[in-house]
Design a protein around this motif. Structure first.
Motif, PDB file in Angstrom:
ATOM      1  N   ASN A  22       0.819  -1.206   0.000  1.00 47.76           N
ATOM      2  CA  ASN A  22       0.000   0.000   0.000  1.00 47.76           C
ATOM      3  C   ASN A  22       0.854   1.259   0.000  1.00 47.76           C
ATOM      4  O   ASN A  22       0.540   2.237  -0.662  1.00 47.76           O
ATOM      5  N   GLY A  70      -6.168   1.576   2.151  1.00 48.57           N
ATOM      6  CA  GLY A  70      -5.504   0.281   2.321  1.00 48.57           C
ATOM      7  C   GLY A  70      -4.656   0.257   3.581  1.00 48.57           C
ATOM      8  O   GLY A  70      -4.673  -0.727   4.335  1.00 48.57           O
ATOM      9  N   GLY A  73      -6.802  -0.164   6.400  1.00 44.44           N
ATOM     10  CA  GLY A  73      -7.191  -1.573   6.490  1.00 44.44           C
ATOM     11  C   GLY A  73      -6.116  -2.390   7.202  1.00 44.44           C
ATOM     12  O   GLY A  73      -6.420  -3.228   8.059  1.00 44.44           O
ATOM     13  N   CYS A  74      -4.862  -2.115   6.854  1.00 48.50           N
ATOM     14  CA  CYS A  74      -3.752  -2.814   7.516  1.00 48.50           C
ATOM     15  C   CYS A  74      -3.767  -2.528   9.011  1.00 48.50           C
ATOM     16  O   CYS A  74      -3.596  -3.432   9.841  1.00 48.50           O
ATOM     17  N   LEU A  76      -6.293  -1.645  10.829  1.00 52.43           N
ATOM     18  CA  LEU A  76      -7.455  -2.331  11.396  1.00 52.43           C
ATOM     19  C   LEU A  76      -7.147  -3.811  11.609  1.00 52.43           C
ATOM     20  O   LEU A  76      -7.417  -4.389  12.670  1.00 52.43           O
ATOM     21  N   GLY A  77      -6.528  -4.392  10.571  1.00 54.90           N
ATOM     22  CA  GLY A  77      -6.157  -5.803  10.661  1.00 54.90           C
ATOM     23  C   GLY A  77      -5.204  -6.041  11.822  1.00 54.90           C
ATOM     24  O   GLY A  77      -5.349  -7.006  12.573  1.00 54.90           O
ATOM     25  N   SER A  87      -8.165 -11.140  11.414  1.00 54.83           N
ATOM     26  CA  SER A  87      -7.851  -9.868  10.748  1.00 54.83           C
ATOM     27  C   SER A  87      -8.316  -9.893   9.301  1.00 54.83           C
ATOM     28  O   SER A  87      -7.837  -9.137   8.480  1.00 54.83           O
ATOM     29  N   GLY A  90      -9.680  -6.527   7.748  1.00 50.48           N
ATOM     30  CA  GLY A  90      -8.593  -5.586   7.464  1.00 50.48           C
ATOM     31  C   GLY A  90      -7.806  -6.012   6.241  1.00 50.48           C
ATOM     32  O   GLY A  90      -7.507  -5.201   5.358  1.00 50.48           O
ATOM     33  N   SER A  92      -8.835  -7.874   3.786  1.00 46.10           N
ATOM     34  CA  SER A  92      -9.649  -7.695   2.581  1.00 46.10           C
ATOM     35  C   SER A  92      -9.622  -6.252   2.116  1.00 46.10           C
ATOM     36  O   SER A  92      -9.407  -5.973   0.930  1.00 46.10           O
ATOM     37  N   ILE A  93      -9.837  -5.323   3.064  1.00 42.80           N
ATOM     38  CA  ILE A  93      -9.837  -3.903   2.701  1.00 42.80           C
ATOM     39  C   ILE A  93      -8.499  -3.532   2.072  1.00 42.80           C
ATOM     40  O   ILE A  93      -8.441  -2.903   1.009  1.00 42.80           O
ATOM     41  N   ALA A  94      -7.417  -3.947   2.720  1.00 47.32           N
ATOM     42  CA  ALA A  94      -6.083  -3.593   2.243  1.00 47.32           C
ATOM     43  C   ALA A  94      -5.820  -4.145   0.844  1.00 47.32           C
ATOM     44  O   ALA A  94      -5.273  -3.458  -0.015  1.00 47.32           O
ATOM     45  N   SER A  97      -8.025  -2.386  -1.778  1.00 46.98           N
ATOM     46  CA  SER A  97      -7.576  -1.006  -1.975  1.00 46.98           C
ATOM     47  C   SER A  97      -6.391  -0.922  -2.923  1.00 46.98           C
ATOM     48  O   SER A  97      -6.319  -0.029  -3.761  1.00 46.98           O
TER      49      SER A  97
END
Lengths: 419, 499
Positions: A22, A70, A73-74, A76-77, A87, A90, A92-94, A97
């Motif tokens: 990211n 992203g 997200g990391c 969050l994970g 995680s 997180g 998935s989002i990363a 992104s």
């Protein structure tokens, strides 16, 4: 305990890699993009209530936004990781992104039909979802199903031929599951009754269906095309109200009957597998057939039935290739969808939800490479085609938590042999 | 409820597993079925439970004939069974395991389990089990899993409970608790068929003992008989259970382990601060409940474990850090914990298994070729010397019984020049005859002046063989006691109580 810590280490490593990617995206696609051009996102397909206008965003801004998302997200994970929770959200989002950050950059100065991109993704995911549900039903009952490809192809062929001959799409829709189930009956008979190696058997069945349909296609469908291979196809049915919601409506609720049937099947399997007597018994024969037998469950009968149901599901999915879209049958038109469906099943950790999400991701990736090449972005299409396989390797290597197949997956059961 | 079997016969090919067996189990009685491994006990019980169909014979429940073709039939007449290998689905919860096969559904087809949950909790409290119905079975200890199995049978009103080798997987403490559970079950009116080859337990709990040998009922014995009498009935010849110890006095130290620490791959300690010496002609037994670091320590003795720090001196030579091959050839015989997993290659022949360690040496290897003749000769010799019962030395080793497999392992390991014998659970799962053989062989090694490091969770075995006993608890040696220590003293140490 030991295993957990190894898995956790891997998750952490994966989070760090995602974070680094990211950051790289931020530098390359966000700050590294000095072009002042913008990307235009089309959001309309035509039937919605509110016509949203295309959104124009400066490419570098879009890339920066997604790269930052992203990184979030990391973070969050990592937070969930610290709290000893999964995680996955997180991650998935990363991951997604990075993809979007890349799209923004790749399409600098171009027009991207975003809704169309998503809709196309779903369309490509439909056979994958059908296929992975077929695999799920088989493997949760302890039978490996490599023959998904053959089941899809049989369904596609049968539905096209029957619909052509009778000029009735409905008859094509009825015959497709039966064709898939016929492949299943072979799989079930040899795997469950005679204990043939299920991987080899599935492979052989695929070759059989390929050969059979190729032969008939060449000898029958090409020479007498007007009789045998000119199937009518279903038209889209827009669901009242739902179909007119902006963005979501045209993607999900302006589809053919096959897609609506898919929603119903997916819901039934997800509920049935974990909430009903049938589901409990199905999972038990897939995990420990001796135990199921010892409490009076007829293991092989249940397996046989589930494999046949799986064939019905995959066969119906095959109809989507023909009467669900173009109408006529093309040689080997499933083109490996059955194998990607299998990959989706594994990537989704043998759960309905996971398999569907994986199928959607694979469908989207497939469609993205098509769209990008149409709008003239020079990314090798083979690169995007690798996505399902790379994702599966990542899943199987345990980077996103433990992946465990049903314990008795592919294990022949005969009462005498265990005693 | 009473159960009677009349004239039950079952043959597998030429093997007569059960030969005209008659058996009567009365209401509220613990009826032990005693026999060696392979005597036909499990086959008989699988017939009663409907998993195997007999060639002939009839069943009577409370005097009325019944037919049992499948487990469901057995359950229907009130026969429940706890299998030796648990019939539990590891990834299911306790509740799911118990309701499987007897599920109730609501009108819309979903599972209805609240009644079952209540009944589980009620039964569990009646028998003093602490069980969480929502716990996932694979996270439970073996002892608790067994209780889940018992609950499973009781849930559906089993009046006759078949327990197939229930203590084989239990630690001594769990076994004691299990015997109490059996007594409670008897008090509540349940008849129990208790299958075992462990004499102490059978004597402790049985009301009546049926002894089976080679598929036949050979005696109905009184639980008051001595262990020797029961063992003789079981084996069919006089058995001398307690081996005579001849005392050796030799002060030469063969093995000296000092400050040994073993860690797992992320650095957490598995075994810490181990110190001991073994002298010539001495057996040091490592006792303890399974999973307290014995496996790791045993593996470390032949460098099968990574992350080992400290020193193991064999006749003054440091062996920590050597390759496994070099450790073995420096004079260690290693009998691993699992014969099937680590000791042998199942699909290889007996002859091939006998030279796994020395296949690359003279006379078995000549350049890049194997000398089949030398391999065969070696096998013929060992089969006689170690009394390995087989049709052919070319038979796959997996076709042998447990006892004969262990003899193959011993024959191979003791064929090298040996100074130290490391034997891990050498008699686990073996029958009386084979146990006798293994014990005799270990004592012979001791008399020949070798040091023996014996890992065993069987307290009887430890007490019979050892000169000194070290008790491991949570990766440490709590204490090293003399062989004259009492069972109680060692039992307390095994539970982590240091006096």
């Amino acid at each position: 305990m030991k295993k957990m810590s190894v898995a956790r280490k891997r998750t952490l490593r994966f989070l760090i890699i995602l974070g680094a990617l990211n950051l790289l995206a931020l530098a390359k696609f966000g700050f590294g993009n000095h072009s002042t051009l913008s990307t235009t996102y089309g959001l309309v397909l035509g039937h919605e209530w509110i016509i949203l206008h295309s959104v124009v965003v400066k490419s570098s801004t879009g890339s920066t936004f997604f790269a930052l998302l992203g990184l979030l997200g990391c973070g969050l994970g990592f937070l969930f990781f610290k709290l000893n929770k999964t995680s996955l959200a997180g991650i998935s989002i990363a991951s997604i992104s990075i993809l979007f950050s890349f799209i923004c950059w790749a399409a600098t100065g171009k027009f991207i039909p975003l809704t169309g991109l998503l809709q196309g993704g779903l369309m490509l995911a439909v056979p994958l979802i059908f296929g992975s549900m077929s695999g799920l039903l088989c493997e949760r009952s302890g039978v490996i199903n490599i023959a998904i490809e053959g089941q899809l192809l049989a369904g596609a062929f049968a539905s096209a031929v029957v619909a052509s001959v009778t000029h009735k799409t409905m008859l094509g829709l009825i015959i497709a599951p039966i064709a898939g189930a016929a492949v299943s009956v072979l799989l079930a008979t040899f795997a469950i009754k005679f204990g043939v190696d299920q991987v080899i058997l599935g492979f052989v069945l695929n070759v059989l269906v390929y050969g059979l349909t190729d032969f008939l296609y060449k000898r029958l469908l090409i020479p007498y095309q007007s009789t045998w291979n000119q199937a009518p196809s279903f038209s889209q049915i827009s669901i009242p109200i739902l179909g007119k919601i902006p963005i979501i409506g045209p993607i999900f609720f302006d589809q053919t009957i096959i897609v609506y049937l898919m929603y119903a099947i997916v819901a039934a399997i997800s509920y049935g597998l974990f909430r009903t007597k049938w589901g409990l018994r199905t999972r038990s024969v897939g995990e420990h057939p001796e135990a199921a037998d010892s409490v009076g469950i007829d293991v092989n009968k249940l397996r046989f039935r589930n494999v046949v149901i799986a064939g019905l599901v995959a066969g119906l999915g095959g109809a989507y290739f023909t009467i669900g879209s173009v109408g006529s049958f093309g040689k080997e038109m499933t083109a490996g969808s059955g194998f990607i469906a299998l990959a989706a099943l594994i990537f989704g950790k043998w759960t309905p939800k996971g398999a569907i999400l994986a199928a959607l991701l694979f469908g989207f990736a497939d469609n993205l490479q098509g769209t990008l090449s149409i709008i003239g972005v020079s990314v090798p299409s083979e690169f995007m085609l690798m996505v399902p396989y790379i994702a599966t390797i990542i899943a199987v290597s345990g980077l996103i938590g433990r992946v465990r197949a049903p314990a008795a997956d592919g294990v022949f059961y005969s009462r005498g042999e265990s005693h | 409820m009473s159960l009677e079997l009349r004239g039950v016969t079952k043959t597998f090919g030429s093997l007569v597993a059960n030969d005209n067996i008659n058996l009567k189990v009365d209401d509220g009685e613990i009826h032990a079925i005693l026999g060696e491994n392979g005597a036909g006990k499990s086959t008989l019980m699988n017939i009663v439970y409907g998993l195997v169909q007999p060639d002939s014979g009839e069943f009577l429940v409370d005097g009325n004939p019944v037919t049992i073709h499948q487990p469901a039939d057995a359950l229907a007449v009130g026969i429940g069974m706890v299998h030796q290998h648990f019939m539990l689905i590891p990834v299911f919860s306790v509740l799911e395991n118990i309701i499987l096969g007897h599920e109730q559904s609501t009108k819309i087809g979903s599972l209805e389990s609240s009644a079952a949950r209540e009944k589980i909790l009620k039964l569990a409290s009646e028998f003093g089990f602490h069980i969480d119905p929502d716990a996932i079975v694979e996270n439970l200890s073996v002892g608790v899993q067994q209780r889940v199995e018992i609950l499973k049978a009781l849930m559906y009103d089993a009046k006759i409970l078949i327990l197939d080798e229930p203590t084989a997987v239990l630690t001594p403490q769990e076994t004691d608790e299990f015997i109490e559970i059996m007594k409670k079950l008897r008090a509540s009116g349940t008849a129990i068929i208790f299958i075992s080859h462990k004499l102490r337990e059978v004597k402790a709990v049985a009301d009546k003992i049926t002894v089976i040998r080679q598929g036949k009922v050979v005696a109905i014995a009184d639980p008051k008989s001595t262990q020797e009498e029961l063992a003789s009935l079981m084996v069919g010849r006089p058995v001398n259970l307690t081996e005579k110890k001849t005392i050796h006095h030799d002060n030469a130290v063969v093995v000296k382990v000092s400050e040994l620490n073993i860690a797992d791959e992320v650095g957490r300690p598995l075994v810490s601060n181990i110190n001991f010496e073994i002298h010539k002609g001495e057996i040091l037994a490592i006792a303890g409940v399974q999973g307290n670091g014995q496996t790791e320590l045993a593996n470390a003795m032949v460098n099968l474990h990574k992350n080992v720090h400290g020193s193991i001196l064999l006749d003054g030579q440091e062996i920590v850090g050597l390759s496994v091959n070099k450790s073995l050839h420096s004079g260690i015989a290693y009998v691993p914990e699992s014969r099937e997993l680590d000791g042998l290659i199942g699909k290889f022949s007996i002859a091939e298994n006998l030279i796994l360690d020395t296949h690359h040496e003279q006379p078995f290897a000549k350049g890049i070729f194997m000398s089949n003749k030398a391999v065969e000769e070696e096998a013929q010799k060992k089969v006689v010397e170690f009394d390995i019962r087989t049709q052919s030395i070319d038979a796959p080793v997996s076709s042998l019984s447990g006892g004969n497999k262990q003899k193959v392992v011993l024959a191979r390991e003791l064929s090298r020049p040996v100074r130290l014998v490391v034997a891990c659970q050498p008699t686990r799962g073996l029958d009386v005859g084979a146990i006798e053989f293994v014990h005799k062989r270990i004592l012979e090694e001791r008399e020949a002046g070798r040091a023996v490091l014996l890992f065993s969770t069987e307290l009887d075995e430890v007490m019979t063989l050892a000169d000194r006993i070290a008790v491991m608890y949570k990766g440490e040696i709590l204490s090293i006691v003399d062989a004259s220590a009492t069972r109680e003293q060692i039992g307390l140490l095994m539970a982590g109580v240091k006096s």
